[in-house]
Design an enzyme around this catalytic site. Sequence first.
Site, PDB file in Angstrom:
ATOM      1  N   CYS A   2       0.926  -1.099   0.132  1.00 12.05           N
ATOM      2  CA  CYS A   2       0.110  -0.065   0.011  1.00 12.05           C
ATOM      3  C   CYS A   2       0.793   1.303   0.093  1.00 12.05           C
ATOM      4  O   CYS A   2       1.979   1.276   0.384  1.00 12.05           O
ATOM      5  CB  CYS A   2      -0.844   0.114   1.200  1.00 12.05           C
ATOM      6  SG  CYS A   2      -1.687  -1.432   1.562  1.00 12.05           S
ATOM      7  N   ARG A  27       4.930   0.430  -5.957  1.00 10.27           N
ATOM      8  CA  ARG A  27       4.771  -0.511  -5.038  1.00 10.27           C
ATOM      9  C   ARG A  27       3.933  -1.754  -5.108  1.00 10.27           C
ATOM     10  O   ARG A  27       3.852  -2.639  -4.515  1.00 10.27           O
ATOM     11  CB  ARG A  27       4.401   0.334  -3.938  1.00 10.27           C
ATOM     12  CG  ARG A  27       5.161   1.755  -3.374  1.00 10.27           C
ATOM     13  CD  ARG A  27       4.357   2.557  -2.367  1.00 10.27           C
ATOM     14  NE  ARG A  27       4.550   1.869  -1.146  1.00 10.27           N
ATOM     15  CZ  ARG A  27       5.438   2.285  -0.128  1.00 10.27           C
ATOM     16  NH1 ARG A  27       6.501   2.996  -0.262  1.00 10.27           N
ATOM     17  NH2 ARG A  27       5.077   1.525   1.016  1.00 10.27           N
ATOM     18  N   TRP A  74      -3.023  -2.701  -1.302  1.00  5.56           N
ATOM     19  CA  TRP A  74      -2.753  -4.119  -1.873  1.00  5.56           C
ATOM     20  C   TRP A  74      -3.089  -5.003  -0.910  1.00  5.56           C
ATOM     21  O   TRP A  74      -2.954  -5.058   0.195  1.00  5.56           O
ATOM     22  CB  TRP A  74      -1.013  -4.151  -1.859  1.00  5.56           C
ATOM     23  CG  TRP A  74      -0.367  -5.248  -2.394  1.00  5.56           C
ATOM     24  CD1 TRP A  74      -0.334  -5.646  -3.807  1.00  5.56           C
ATOM     25  CD2 TRP A  74       0.047  -6.437  -1.509  1.00  5.56           C
ATOM     26  NE1 TRP A  74       0.038  -6.713  -3.928  1.00  5.56           N
ATOM     27  CE2 TRP A  74       0.472  -7.334  -2.783  1.00  5.56           C
ATOM     28  CE3 TRP A  74       0.394  -6.662  -0.398  1.00  5.56           C
ATOM     29  CZ2 TRP A  74       1.123  -8.571  -2.355  1.00  5.56           C
ATOM     30  CZ3 TRP A  74       0.765  -7.971   0.161  1.00  5.56           C
ATOM     31  CH2 TRP A  74       1.330  -9.085  -1.146  1.00  5.56           C
ATOM     32  N   ASN A 100      -1.586   1.915   6.126  1.00  6.28           N
ATOM     33  CA  ASN A 100      -0.752   0.568   5.665  1.00  6.28           C
ATOM     34  C   ASN A 100      -0.284   0.149   6.941  1.00  6.28           C
ATOM     35  O   ASN A 100      -0.078   0.433   7.916  1.00  6.28           O
ATOM     36  CB  ASN A 100       0.581   1.259   5.147  1.00  6.28           C
ATOM     37  CG  ASN A 100       0.516   2.055   3.569  1.00  6.28           C
ATOM     38  OD1 ASN A 100      -0.588   2.014   3.243  1.00  6.28           O
ATOM     39  ND2 ASN A 100       1.494   2.735   3.102  1.00  6.28           N
ATOM     40  N   GLY A 101      -0.247  -1.332   6.681  1.00  7.69           N
ATOM     41  CA  GLY A 101       0.204  -2.270   7.778  1.00  7.69           C
ATOM     42  C   GLY A 101      -0.853  -3.258   8.147  1.00  7.69           C
ATOM     43  O   GLY A 101      -1.959  -3.150   7.387  1.00  7.69           O
ATOM     44  N   GLU A 488      19.491 -15.312  -9.616  1.00  7.78           N
ATOM     45  CA  GLU A 488      19.044 -13.926 -10.011  1.00  7.78           C
ATOM     46  C   GLU A 488      18.157 -13.963 -11.324  1.00  7.78           C
ATOM     47  O   GLU A 488      17.159 -13.384 -11.599  1.00  7.78           O
ATOM     48  CB  GLU A 488      20.005 -12.753  -9.904  1.00  7.78           C
ATOM     49  CG  GLU A 488      19.576 -11.503 -10.051  1.00  7.78           C
ATOM     50  CD  GLU A 488      18.388 -10.920  -9.418  1.00  7.78           C
ATOM     51  OE1 GLU A 488      17.980 -11.688  -8.185  1.00  7.78           O
ATOM     52  OE2 GLU A 488      18.020  -9.689  -9.773  1.00  7.78           O
ATOM     53  N   LYS A 492      14.190 -13.416 -11.904  1.00  9.30           N
ATOM     54  CA  LYS A 492      13.807 -12.487 -12.976  1.00  9.30           C
ATOM     55  C   LYS A 492      12.690 -12.919 -13.964  1.00  9.30           C
ATOM     56  O   LYS A 492      11.683 -12.350 -14.167  1.00  9.30           O
ATOM     57  CB  LYS A 492      14.695 -11.611 -13.800  1.00  9.30           C
ATOM     58  CG  LYS A 492      15.873 -10.526 -13.154  1.00  9.30           C
ATOM     59  CD  LYS A 492      15.021  -9.516 -12.858  1.00  9.30           C
ATOM     60  CE  LYS A 492      14.521  -9.429 -11.353  1.00  9.30           C
ATOM     61  NZ  LYS A 492      15.530  -9.245 -10.220  1.00  9.30           N
ATOM     62  N   GLU A 495       9.438 -13.883 -12.395  1.00  6.97           N
ATOM     63  CA  GLU A 495       8.509 -12.781 -11.701  1.00  6.97           C
ATOM     64  C   GLU A 495       8.129 -11.654 -13.003  1.00  6.97           C
ATOM     65  O   GLU A 495       6.991 -11.429 -12.598  1.00  6.97           O
ATOM     66  CB  GLU A 495       9.647 -11.738 -11.139  1.00  6.97           C
ATOM     67  CG  GLU A 495       9.326 -10.647 -10.434  1.00  6.97           C
ATOM     68  CD  GLU A 495      10.585  -9.816  -9.672  1.00  6.97           C
ATOM     69  OE1 GLU A 495      11.663  -9.957 -10.086  1.00  6.97           O
ATOM     70  OE2 GLU A 495      10.201  -9.034  -8.520  1.00  6.97           O
ATOM     71  N   HIS A 511      22.003 -34.861 -10.107  1.00  5.80           N
ATOM     72  CA  HIS A 511      21.687 -35.264  -8.818  1.00  5.80           C
ATOM     73  C   HIS A 511      20.081 -35.299  -8.818  1.00  5.80           C
ATOM     74  O   HIS A 511      19.392 -35.586  -7.431  1.00  5.80           O
ATOM     75  CB  HIS A 511      22.139 -34.730  -7.827  1.00  5.80           C
ATOM     76  CG  HIS A 511      23.537 -34.980  -7.570  1.00  5.80           C
ATOM     77  ND1 HIS A 511      24.246 -35.989  -7.358  1.00  5.80           N
ATOM     78  CD2 HIS A 511      24.750 -33.787  -7.623  1.00  5.80           C
ATOM     79  CE1 HIS A 511      25.407 -35.549  -7.332  1.00  5.80           C
ATOM     80  NE2 HIS A 511      25.907 -34.791  -7.675  1.00  5.80           N
ATOM     81  N   LYS A 610       6.365  -3.919  -4.910  1.00  8.05           N
ATOM     82  CA  LYS A 610       7.771  -3.367  -4.708  1.00  8.05           C
ATOM     83  C   LYS A 610       8.296  -3.351  -3.380  1.00  8.05           C
ATOM     84  O   LYS A 610       9.515  -3.811  -3.143  1.00  8.05           O
ATOM     85  CB  LYS A 610       7.799  -1.942  -5.243  1.00  8.05           C
ATOM     86  CG  LYS A 610       9.215  -1.386  -5.343  1.00  8.05           C
ATOM     87  CD  LYS A 610      10.315  -2.320  -6.484  1.00  8.05           C
ATOM     88  CE  LYS A 610      11.665  -1.580  -6.475  1.00  8.05           C
ATOM     89  NZ  LYS A 610      12.377  -2.650  -7.072  1.00  8.05           N
TER      90      LYS A 610
HETATM   91  O1  M6R Z   1      13.468  -3.839  -0.823  1.00  5.39           O
HETATM   92  P1  M6R Z   1      14.177  -5.314  -0.742  1.00  5.39           P
HETATM   93  O2  M6R Z   1      15.586  -5.139  -1.173  1.00  5.39           O
HETATM   94  O3  M6R Z   1      14.338  -5.597   0.720  1.00  5.39           O
HETATM   95  O4  M6R Z   1      13.258  -6.208  -1.429  1.00  5.39           O
HETATM   96  C1  M6R Z   1      13.570  -7.541  -1.165  1.00  5.39           C
HETATM   97  C2  M6R Z   1      12.960  -8.564  -2.210  1.00  5.39           C
HETATM   98  O5  M6R Z   1      11.346  -8.302  -2.127  1.00  5.39           O
HETATM   99  C3  M6R Z   1      13.014  -7.907  -3.815  1.00  5.39           C
HETATM  100  O6  M6R Z   1      14.461  -7.891  -4.014  1.00  5.39           O
HETATM  101  C4  M6R Z   1      12.267  -8.836  -4.731  1.00  5.39           C
HETATM  102  O7  M6R Z   1      12.744 -10.156  -4.662  1.00  5.39           O
HETATM  103  C5  M6R Z   1      12.482  -8.223  -6.027  1.00  5.39           C
HETATM  104  N1  M6R Z   1      11.264  -7.933  -6.665  1.00  5.39           N
HETATM  105  C6  M6R Z   1      13.126  -9.240  -7.260  1.00  5.39           C
HETATM  106  O8  M6R Z   1      12.931  -8.539  -8.405  1.00  5.39           O
END
Ligand code: M6R
Length: 615
Positions: A2, A27, A74, A100-101, A488, A492, A495, A511, A610
């Site tokens: 949020c 976000r 959110w 928020n929260g 990584e 990506k 995601e 394995h 985000k």
């Molecule tokens: O803001 P942060 O770096 O702490 O966030 C951690 C993860 O939520 C963030 O890296 C997430 O995995 C990304 N969306 C990946 O692209």
Amino acid sequence: MCGIIGYIGSKEAAPILLQGLRRLEYRGYDSAGLAIQDGDTLARVRSVGKIENLAARAATEDLPGGVGIAHTRWATHGGVTEENAHPHTDQSQKLVLVHNGIIENYREIKEQLGSEHIYNSETDSEILAHLIGEHLLESTAPYTKEHLLKAVEEALKQVRGTYGIVVLHKDIPNCLIAARMGSPLVVGVGDGEHYIASDATPILPYTKKMMFLDDGEIAILTQDAIEIQTLAHELIEKEVEEIEWSAEEAEKQGYADFMLKEIFDQPTVFEDAIRGRYDVEEGVGKLGGLNMTDDEIKQVRRVIFIACGTASHAGMVGKYAFERLAGIPTEVDVASEFRYRDAVIDEHTLVFGISQSGETADTLAALREAKRKGAFVRGIVNSVGSTIARETDGGTYIHAGPELAVASTKAYTNMVAIILLYALQFGRAQRTTLATGQRLLNALLELPQKMNRILEQSDAIKVIAETYKDYEDFFVIGRGINYPTALEGSLKLKEITYRHSEAYPGGEMKHGSLALVDESFPTIAVMTKNQLYDKMRSNIEEIRARKGKVIVIATEGDDRAHELADDVIFVPETMELVEPLLNHIPLQLFSYHMAVALGRDVDRPRNLAKSVTVE
Ligand code: M6R
């Protein structure tokens, strides 16, 4: 997660709030709303879906007034409906609140408020609005801002959980009250106008002067004044900080998406990350923010990187670099696991929390736990003034600038850059030679132009990505310091393309996972020229032997790469420890172009946020 934006001043609030909500879109959200006070009228508009739906609704209403609050939601409690969107009202419908929260004891509070309270949503936030409204009734109308403040204080005393809230009341002109516990809030300091938001981004076009609320603090905003106090009503002198980021830095600047812009930002922001933080002559990293004496540095027997998602992959590069350069045993812990596993920590442990947003709830909680157990706790953070940056006892900003696409790209690069410099700083104090230190730094200095050589291949990578867009499953493999790169790259891919992808160290495939390989299950393999090159070649041969298609990331000039691959993407040669700062870029571009080809919302992938400020 949020987002909140609030405004109080002499301008029309509605356009500022809508623009602010657009800047908070990154976000992640599923509905939005705003409320505006004008004299003794209060208007509220909410809508599910994109901010543009809300803007279209708002355009059909008359929304004058210079005081307002707005929110992107959110969903956590209750589905994605207009009724559940914020702002929420109290029983009198005169008080509005954005939150928020999570209010953990909302059921208890609801019970306590009694059956005469009628709710219009399924949210915990609406119950908090009712609770504040109920406490306001303890004062005698006409209500003043002091009455509202008291009601907020009393209500928050009863609340368990996390909140960043902003409240306004129809009958109390020129007053916004905000409070923070676990969900960040930033006050923007203007001239005859003030802002409040969940982060600096929506405020940046108007002012760079900001105050960052801490947990347990309340801000009372009027057009001409800002007062900060504790929940216990004690006034606080809060420092006004000047934020360096420009609003333009957060714009797309002609790129189709923020993610593409942020991928292309990498050579520049990488230079920002390392500038002034090394000494080539001494072959050493010089990061000032560690706040540790030489003696304390020598006492460090163990390093732990704590982070989530992409940031944890940066930590994994750190494990390879710290062990190799400094010979210090190093671990990487996913924050959500660390916080509950009663880790063995002592005063010889140095914990680095890595976070782009600086607000990730799991990372924050894990760092608090590490601190409680007596470790040195330091931050590697992008967002200036964020909670992790403020709660750690030192550390380093990574200077990646605002990262707005949900998928992290340039922040990852800069996290790795800073971690390498830390590893070199510790390494030179332990066992790294001057020559190795200098070689590493020279390799880093050559990176921006090498990154550009990869970025120039974006169109060629697009062609490859489009060829593979209809495959449902992928492996991404790497070895040694390129294993985190594979993780990584795989993240990506999942995601933003929503394709299934798994990352493995190349040597681990035989394995079990090799059983999945056939002509319908392609593998992306990082096979650059390093000490594990021949091993990696063998692992790829094993995949080829099972008819698996292979895309290879290879070092420029490695003509033998074509023997093994259906497609090859070349990257410039560099020192092995520095490879993670180049080899992830083709993977970012591959995922990006495939996601575009599949028609995905690249910057705002489904189901994700985000800034993950809930557990
Ligand atoms: O803001 P942060 O770096 O702490 O966030 C951690 C993860 O939520 C963030 O890296 C997430 O995995 C990304 N969306 C990946 O692209």
